[in-house]
Design a protein around this motif. Structure first.
Motif, mmCIF file in Angstrom:
data_model
loop_
_atom_site.group_PDB
_atom_site.id
_atom_site.type_symbol
_atom_site.label_atom_id
_atom_site.label_comp_id
_atom_site.label_asym_id
_atom_site.label_seq_id
_atom_site.Cartn_x
_atom_site.Cartn_y
_atom_site.Cartn_z
ATOM 1 N N ILE A 198 0.220 16.958 31.138
ATOM 2 C CA ILE A 198 -0.533 15.754 31.491
ATOM 3 C C ILE A 198 0.381 14.795 32.226
ATOM 4 C CG2 ILE A 198 -1.535 13.644 30.498
ATOM 5 C CD1 ILE A 198 -2.807 15.334 28.352
ATOM 6 N N VAL A 199 -0.166 14.134 33.232
ATOM 7 C CA VAL A 199 0.505 13.006 33.861
ATOM 8 C C VAL A 199 -0.357 11.772 33.627
ATOM 9 C CG1 VAL A 199 -0.555 13.480 36.115
ATOM 10 C CG2 VAL A 199 1.482 12.043 35.976
ATOM 11 N N LEU A 200 0.273 10.678 33.254
ATOM 12 C CA LEU A 200 -0.405 9.415 33.037
ATOM 13 C C LEU A 200 -0.289 8.605 34.326
ATOM 14 C CD1 LEU A 200 -1.797 7.785 30.740
ATOM 15 C CD2 LEU A 200 0.463 6.817 30.229
ATOM 16 N N ALA A 201 -1.422 8.203 34.887
ATOM 17 C CA ALA A 201 -1.444 7.466 36.149
ATOM 18 C C ALA A 201 -1.972 6.063 35.871
ATOM 19 C CB ALA A 201 -2.319 8.184 37.167
ATOM 20 N N MET A 202 -1.188 5.021 36.225
ATOM 21 C CA MET A 202 -1.489 3.674 35.759
ATOM 22 C C MET A 202 -1.612 2.665 36.900
ATOM 23 S SD MET A 202 0.916 3.529 32.312
ATOM 24 C CE MET A 202 0.024 2.105 31.656
ATOM 25 N N GLU A 203 -2.747 1.956 36.886
ATOM 26 C CA GLU A 203 -2.967 0.866 37.832
ATOM 27 C C GLU A 203 -1.974 -0.267 37.616
ATOM 28 O OE1 GLU A 203 -6.385 -2.502 38.875
ATOM 29 O OE2 GLU A 203 -6.687 -1.130 37.185
ATOM 30 N N GLU A 232 -7.986 3.184 47.430
ATOM 31 C CA GLU A 232 -7.454 4.236 48.296
ATOM 32 C C GLU A 232 -5.990 4.528 47.977
ATOM 33 O OE1 GLU A 232 -9.318 6.037 50.019
ATOM 34 O OE2 GLU A 232 -10.844 4.912 51.127
ATOM 35 N N THR A 233 -5.219 3.489 47.683
ATOM 36 C CA THR A 233 -3.810 3.703 47.339
ATOM 37 C C THR A 233 -3.685 4.503 46.055
ATOM 38 O OG1 THR A 233 -3.202 1.604 48.409
ATOM 39 C CG2 THR A 233 -1.607 2.554 46.890
ATOM 40 N N MET A 234 -4.497 4.141 45.054
ATOM 41 C CA MET A 234 -4.441 4.865 43.786
ATOM 42 C C MET A 234 -4.939 6.297 43.950
ATOM 43 S SD MET A 234 -5.260 1.975 40.858
ATOM 44 C CE MET A 234 -6.616 1.085 41.623
ATOM 45 N N ALA A 235 -6.004 6.475 44.712
ATOM 46 C CA ALA A 235 -6.519 7.824 44.961
ATOM 47 C C ALA A 235 -5.493 8.671 45.691
ATOM 48 C CB ALA A 235 -7.813 7.741 45.769
ATOM 49 N N ASP A 236 -4.778 8.065 46.620
ATOM 50 C CA ASP A 236 -3.761 8.784 47.387
ATOM 51 C C ASP A 236 -2.659 9.305 46.463
ATOM 52 O OD1 ASP A 236 -3.397 9.436 50.184
ATOM 53 O OD2 ASP A 236 -1.546 8.268 50.107
ATOM 54 N N GLY A 237 -2.216 8.462 45.516
ATOM 55 C CA GLY A 237 -1.179 8.881 44.582
ATOM 56 C C GLY A 237 -1.636 10.008 43.677
ATOM 57 N N ILE A 238 -2.881 9.926 43.217
ATOM 58 C CA ILE A 238 -3.429 10.981 42.353
ATOM 59 C C ILE A 238 -3.554 12.289 43.122
ATOM 60 C CG2 ILE A 238 -5.490 11.700 41.069
ATOM 61 C CD1 ILE A 238 -5.909 8.606 40.559
ATOM 62 N N ALA A 239 -4.106 12.214 44.329
ATOM 63 C CA ALA A 239 -4.303 13.421 45.130
ATOM 64 C C ALA A 239 -2.976 14.062 45.510
ATOM 65 C CB ALA A 239 -5.113 13.088 46.384
ATOM 66 N N LEU A 275 2.695 7.873 36.710
ATOM 67 C CA LEU A 275 2.602 7.470 38.111
ATOM 68 C C LEU A 275 2.333 5.982 38.223
ATOM 69 C CD1 LEU A 275 0.371 10.306 39.656
ATOM 70 C CD2 LEU A 275 2.872 10.202 39.490
ATOM 71 N N ALA A 276 3.121 5.292 39.033
ATOM 72 C CA ALA A 276 2.857 3.904 39.395
ATOM 73 C C ALA A 276 1.883 3.930 40.576
ATOM 74 C CB ALA A 276 4.157 3.203 39.775
ATOM 75 N N LEU A 277 0.638 3.539 40.340
ATOM 76 C CA LEU A 277 -0.416 3.807 41.320
ATOM 77 C C LEU A 277 -0.693 2.687 42.312
ATOM 78 C CD1 LEU A 277 -3.348 5.528 39.365
ATOM 79 C CD2 LEU A 277 -1.649 6.591 40.858
ATOM 80 N N GLU A 335 5.002 -2.452 56.537
ATOM 81 C CA GLU A 335 4.011 -2.622 55.465
ATOM 82 C C GLU A 335 2.958 -1.525 55.512
ATOM 83 O OE1 GLU A 335 4.274 -7.499 55.010
ATOM 84 O OE2 GLU A 335 2.968 -6.603 56.527
ATOM 85 N N LEU A 336 2.579 -1.119 56.710
ATOM 86 C CA LEU A 336 1.587 -0.052 56.834
ATOM 87 C C LEU A 336 2.093 1.262 56.249
ATOM 88 C CD1 LEU A 336 0.245 -0.764 60.440
ATOM 89 C CD2 LEU A 336 -1.048 -0.985 58.302
ATOM 90 N N LYS A 337 3.400 1.452 56.251
ATOM 91 C CA LYS A 337 3.965 2.679 55.674
ATOM 92 C C LYS A 337 3.785 2.749 54.161
ATOM 93 C CE LYS A 337 7.532 3.190 59.253
ATOM 94 N NZ LYS A 337 8.992 3.113 59.539
ATOM 95 N N GLN A 338 3.475 1.608 53.529
ATOM 96 C CA GLN A 338 3.346 1.560 52.073
ATOM 97 C C GLN A 338 1.913 1.746 51.588
ATOM 98 O OE1 GLN A 338 5.875 -1.419 50.011
ATOM 99 N NE2 GLN A 338 6.322 -2.189 52.059
ATOM 100 N N ILE A 339 0.980 1.970 52.515
ATOM 101 C CA ILE A 339 -0.417 2.171 52.136
ATOM 102 C C ILE A 339 -0.937 3.413 52.863
ATOM 103 C CG2 ILE A 339 -0.763 -0.306 51.771
ATOM 104 C CD1 ILE A 339 -2.291 -0.349 54.459
#
Length: 271
Positions: free
Chosen positions: A63-68, A198-205, A123-125, A147-151
């Protein structure tokens, strides 16, 4: 006793009262991604999240814990804490938790302690607050190249879900003194909400692409999860090339909920 609302092939079925916790857990175990949608200020939600995490771990330790609650530039700090290189106090200080999230640490500490004890990745989401604030003031077009590189890429920040927009706008208007906010201001507010999604979804995917044998347990506000509008639909879009089972859990039953509502897959009602 928890309540259960399950969906089969995206078709909601009647809510089953007196469903056991074991029934819900056995359904969640089958999922690639489990969303535990919280009200941030409700301590009962956080206790239930820990109960579910512990139960899922007993069935499958991968399991990985992914946190907002943590912004992704602080992933290295989280990793150091999990490796035992930082104390909890140092984790709070170095992730700037109090300034960037601010809800009582005691709500989330048991989840992180469990992850550290059992060596679960976390995961820091979330999007960096500096970027969110800038978009809220001046829109996505104001971001610099760095900044765009971070999203996620701008063409992946999709604000075209009319139902989601309507839901967020209703919440937004409730918090405006006159009942209705400036339309440009709301547009930026909604863009920030979607940017977080979208940022959180990107990290999960990204994690599932690299680690397809893991289950992701997502800890996030229910507004990012209900109806699948926020994070779940955007994870599904990114992983459309592969089979994917996602399940969502809310704690307690929201007022006015219809039995055939698609708001969530499962409702965990406190005893």
């Amino acid at each position: 006793m928890p309540y259960l609302l399950a969906q089969a092939n995206n078709q909601p079925v009647e809510m089953q009262f007196e469903a056991s916790p074991e029934t819900i857990i056995q359904e969640l175990v089958k999922a690639d991604v489990v969303y535990l949608g919280e009200i941030h200020s409700n301590p009962d939600d956080h206790k239930a999240q820990l109960d579910i995490l512990q139960a899922l771990y007993q069935e499958n330790p991968k399991i990985v814990l992914a946190m907002e609650m943590f912004q992704h530039p602080y992933q290295d700090i989280l990793d150091q804490y999990l490796a035992g290189q930082l104390t909890e106090t140092q984790l709070i200080e170095q992730t700037e938790y109090e300034q960037r999230w601010g809800f009582p640490w005691e709500y989330y500490a048991p989840l992180l302690q469990f992850a550290q004890t059992h060596q679960l990745p976390v995961l820091a989401l979330n999007t960096p607050a500096e970027i969110s604030r800038k978009v809220a003031r001046n829109g996505l077009e104001s971001l610099t190249i760095d900044e765009l590189k971070q999203i996620p890429p701008l063409d992946e920040i999709r604000t075209d879900n009319a139902d989601y927009r309507q839901m967020v706008e209703a919440v937004y208007n409730q918090h405006q003194q006159a009942g209705h906010g400036n339309s440009d201001r709301f547009e930026r507010f909604f863009t920030v909400q979607v940017l977080w999604d979208e940022t959180m979804a990107d990290g999960i995917a990204d994690f599932l692409t690299a680690n397809p044998d893991y289950q992701v347990v997502v800890i996030a506000g229910r507004g990012h999860i209900v109806y699948g509008y926020g994070i779940p639909s955007r994870v599904a879009r990114r992983l459309s090339y592969r089979p994917l089972i996602q399940r969502s859990v809310l704690f307690g039953i929201p007022e006015g909920l219809e039995k055939n509502s698609a708001i969530a897959d499962f409702f965990w009602q406190p005893r």
